[in-house]
Design a protein around this motif. Structure first.
Motif, PDB file in Angstrom:
ATOM      1  N   TYR A  11      -1.850   6.772  -8.141  1.00 36.66           N
ATOM      2  CA  TYR A  11      -1.024   7.178  -6.892  1.00 36.66           C
ATOM      3  C   TYR A  11      -1.201   8.152  -6.356  1.00 36.66           C
ATOM      4  O   TYR A  11      -1.739   9.214  -7.284  1.00 36.66           O
ATOM      5  CB  TYR A  11       0.555   7.306  -6.726  1.00 36.66           C
ATOM      6  CG  TYR A  11       0.906   7.676  -7.602  1.00 36.66           C
ATOM      7  CD1 TYR A  11       1.618   9.236  -7.063  1.00 36.66           C
ATOM      8  CD2 TYR A  11       1.283   7.741  -8.599  1.00 36.66           C
ATOM      9  CE1 TYR A  11       1.806  10.040  -7.288  1.00 36.66           C
ATOM     10  CE2 TYR A  11       2.306   9.280  -9.780  1.00 36.66           C
ATOM     11  CZ  TYR A  11       2.850   9.690  -8.931  1.00 36.66           C
ATOM     12  OH  TYR A  11       3.476  11.151  -9.225  1.00 36.66           O
ATOM     13  N   LEU A  23       0.288  -1.203  -0.056  1.00 34.03           N
ATOM     14  CA  LEU A  23      -0.185   0.435  -0.192  1.00 34.03           C
ATOM     15  C   LEU A  23       0.975   1.222  -0.116  1.00 34.03           C
ATOM     16  O   LEU A  23       0.589   2.156  -1.420  1.00 34.03           O
ATOM     17  CB  LEU A  23      -0.743  -0.207   0.863  1.00 34.03           C
ATOM     18  CG  LEU A  23      -1.796   1.239   1.322  1.00 34.03           C
ATOM     19  CD1 LEU A  23      -3.142   1.358  -0.109  1.00 34.03           C
ATOM     20  CD2 LEU A  23      -2.884   1.049   2.631  1.00 34.03           C
ATOM     21  N   PHE A  24       1.496   1.069   0.785  1.00 32.98           N
ATOM     22  CA  PHE A  24       2.589   2.422   0.799  1.00 32.98           C
ATOM     23  C   PHE A  24       4.070   1.927   0.321  1.00 32.98           C
ATOM     24  O   PHE A  24       4.484   1.220   0.694  1.00 32.98           O
ATOM     25  CB  PHE A  24       2.978   2.605   2.209  1.00 32.98           C
ATOM     26  CG  PHE A  24       1.400   3.819   3.138  1.00 32.98           C
ATOM     27  CD1 PHE A  24       1.544   5.039   3.203  1.00 32.98           C
ATOM     28  CD2 PHE A  24       1.249   2.898   3.504  1.00 32.98           C
ATOM     29  CE1 PHE A  24       0.252   4.990   2.924  1.00 32.98           C
ATOM     30  CE2 PHE A  24      -0.672   3.491   4.612  1.00 32.98           C
ATOM     31  CZ  PHE A  24      -0.586   4.741   4.353  1.00 32.98           C
ATOM     32  N   ARG A  28      -1.960   7.837   6.759  1.00 36.13           N
ATOM     33  CA  ARG A  28      -1.051   7.528   7.075  1.00 36.13           C
ATOM     34  C   ARG A  28      -1.274   7.196   8.355  1.00 36.13           C
ATOM     35  O   ARG A  28      -1.222   6.593   9.962  1.00 36.13           O
ATOM     36  CB  ARG A  28       0.408   6.959   6.944  1.00 36.13           C
ATOM     37  CG  ARG A  28       0.887   5.931   7.262  1.00 36.13           C
ATOM     38  CD  ARG A  28       2.146   5.708   6.508  1.00 36.13           C
ATOM     39  NE  ARG A  28       3.557   6.181   6.630  1.00 36.13           N
ATOM     40  CZ  ARG A  28       4.373   6.076   6.175  1.00 36.13           C
ATOM     41  NH1 ARG A  28       4.775   5.013   5.650  1.00 36.13           N
ATOM     42  NH2 ARG A  28       5.887   6.996   6.547  1.00 36.13           N
ATOM     43  N   ALA A  71       0.134  10.965   1.460  1.00 36.90           N
ATOM     44  CA  ALA A  71       0.290   9.670   1.777  1.00 36.90           C
ATOM     45  C   ALA A  71       0.323  10.087   3.247  1.00 36.90           C
ATOM     46  O   ALA A  71      -0.128   8.908   4.415  1.00 36.90           O
ATOM     47  CB  ALA A  71       0.474   8.986   0.869  1.00 36.90           C
ATOM     48  N   GLU A 127       5.047   7.063  -1.194  1.00 34.38           N
ATOM     49  CA  GLU A 127       3.586   7.573  -2.212  1.00 34.38           C
ATOM     50  C   GLU A 127       2.790   6.264  -1.104  1.00 34.38           C
ATOM     51  O   GLU A 127       3.116   4.965  -1.200  1.00 34.38           O
ATOM     52  CB  GLU A 127       4.079   7.089  -3.377  1.00 34.38           C
ATOM     53  CG  GLU A 127       4.556   8.072  -4.194  1.00 34.38           C
ATOM     54  CD  GLU A 127       4.752   8.302  -5.921  1.00 34.38           C
ATOM     55  OE1 GLU A 127       5.545   9.378  -6.379  1.00 34.38           O
ATOM     56  OE2 GLU A 127       4.671   6.991  -5.947  1.00 34.38           O
ATOM     57  N   MET A 128       1.179   6.194  -1.846  1.00 38.67           N
ATOM     58  CA  MET A 128       0.295   5.348  -1.774  1.00 38.67           C
ATOM     59  C   MET A 128      -0.621   4.968  -2.498  1.00 38.67           C
ATOM     60  O   MET A 128      -1.387   5.617  -3.688  1.00 38.67           O
ATOM     61  CB  MET A 128      -0.966   6.442  -0.646  1.00 38.67           C
ATOM     62  CG  MET A 128      -1.163   5.251  -0.399  1.00 38.67           C
ATOM     63  SD  MET A 128      -2.358   5.838   1.243  1.00 38.67           S
ATOM     64  CE  MET A 128      -4.004   4.867   1.688  1.00 38.67           C
TER      65      MET A 128
END
Length: 365
Positions: free
Chosen positions: A343, A258-259, A353, A349, A268-269
């Motif tokens: 993305y 995911l990351f 998180r 991102a 980035e994600m």
């Protein structure tokens, strides 16, 4: 290698010396390459030895799991054990082969998961091997152990189909299913899950004999002498099966990573799910599908147990390793950030998180 390992264990059994050695990155790289090369040689040797068991002539092409070693030549070394028996140094050994165990292909799949052809090949081989319970359409912990001696271990003490002797060991079979989805065998994975009922909650609860939210230590396989318990789960437990199931869920809804760091080492994600069309609309169940305001099929889940994530899927098609086209991230203060790439960039991102500021994420495919 075994000698080096045992010598190391002996030296550090009670304490470490505390001495340190400095290696450069190049030295470590060379050491790791030698280790990996030795492991590859070991895998090749193991495949050449193969397996041997009831109905198994060793030509299945499935990686073996275990071997035995009988010492055929030795010499006295002058030592004695605690009860006075003489010790020897082995000079020659004969390798003994065992039947197939599911652990072999599970571990093998970890190193070939990026090779589509090898993954398909090993799946077909296991599917048509003695590891497949044709009645339950699940996978045995081991193939038939008929003809094996008690030297093999305690599994021989159990009836076939029970505990370690050719039962459906849920933790190991879940490990196998996990490798299928990690290896991108999506059709095979979901067929094993839903059509064959190998994974909770798609088992028959009447046959399973307990709630479908409850894992068991093992399922009595069709090898067990009493047909009335075939498919029944025994010894409910919250352990490895649950952990493997959560990993399967992660692969399905989030993707493998995911990351990640981009080429500029920036966070980035990206959501890259592996979801079948029947999770968006299934005509075989009474529950109606869900749609967004534009008529697109949707499914939703919670990220980090707090952020609602909604997948918008036009037509309710299979989403097998498909990256999104865009995102809409809604904050708890009501503000919205839209992203028109596959993305989510670094700043956003990081905010996601940290969890505290984000209300929901809409993902458009």
């Amino acid at each position: 290698i075994a000698t080096a390992r045992e010598e190391y264990r002996s030296k550090v059994e009670y304490y470490f010396s505390g001495e340190t050695t400095v290696y450069t990155a190049k030295q470590v790289s060379r050491i790791c390459k030698r280790w990996l090369a030795e492991i590859e040689k070991g895998m090749d040797r193991a495949m050449k030895f193969g397996t041997k068991g009831y109905g198994d002539d060793g030509t299945s092409g499935i990686p073996p799991s275990f071997f035995s070693y009988d010492v055929t030549e030795w010499e006295l070394n002058g030592g004695h054990n605690d009860v006075g028996l003489p010790l020897v140094n082995a000079k020659a050994m004969r390798v003994g082969k065992f039947p197939l165990f599911l652990e072999g292909p599970v571990r093998y799949m970890k190193v070939i998961k990026d090779d589509d052809e090898k993954m398909k090949d090993i799946y077909e081989k296991v599917l048509n091997s003695g590891l497949r319970d044709q009645k339950l359409k699940m996978y045995y912990l081991s193939a038939s152990l008929q003809g094996q001696t008690f030297d093999m271990g305690r599994q021989i003490a159990f009836s076939p189909g029970w505990l370690e002797n050719q039962s459906i060991w849920m933790h190991m079979s879940y490990k196998y299913y996990l490798q299928l989805i990690r290896g991108k065998l999506y059709e095979a994975f979901f067929k094993e899950m839903k059509e064959y009922g190998g994974i909770l909650p798609f088992m028959d609860p009447v046959v399973y004999g307990r709630p479908l939210m409850e894992c068991s230590s093992f399922i009595a396989s069709s090898a067990f002498p009493d047909p009335s318990v075939h498919g029944e789960g025994f010894l409910a437990r919250l352990s490895g099966s649950t952990a493997e199931f959560m990993d399967m869920w992660k692969e399905m809804f989030l993707g493998s990573q995911l990351f990640y760091l981009n080429d500029s080492d920036e966070l980035e994600m990206k959501f890259v799910p592996a979801l079948p069309s029947w999770l968006f609309e299934d005509e075989t169940v009474d529950h109606p599908p869900s749609f967004d305001e534009d008529g697109n099929h949707i499914v939703s889940f919670k990220l980090f147990a707090s952020i609602k994530v909604v997948y918008h899927n036009p037509g309710g098609k299979n989403l097998y390793g498909v990256a999104p086209k865009s995102y809409k991230v809604t904050m708890k203060d009501g503000t919205v950030e839209e992203v028109d790439t596959e993305y989510i960039p670094s700043k956003l991102a990081k905010t996601i998180r940290r969890m505290t500021k984000v209300e929901s994420i809409d993902v458009y495919f």
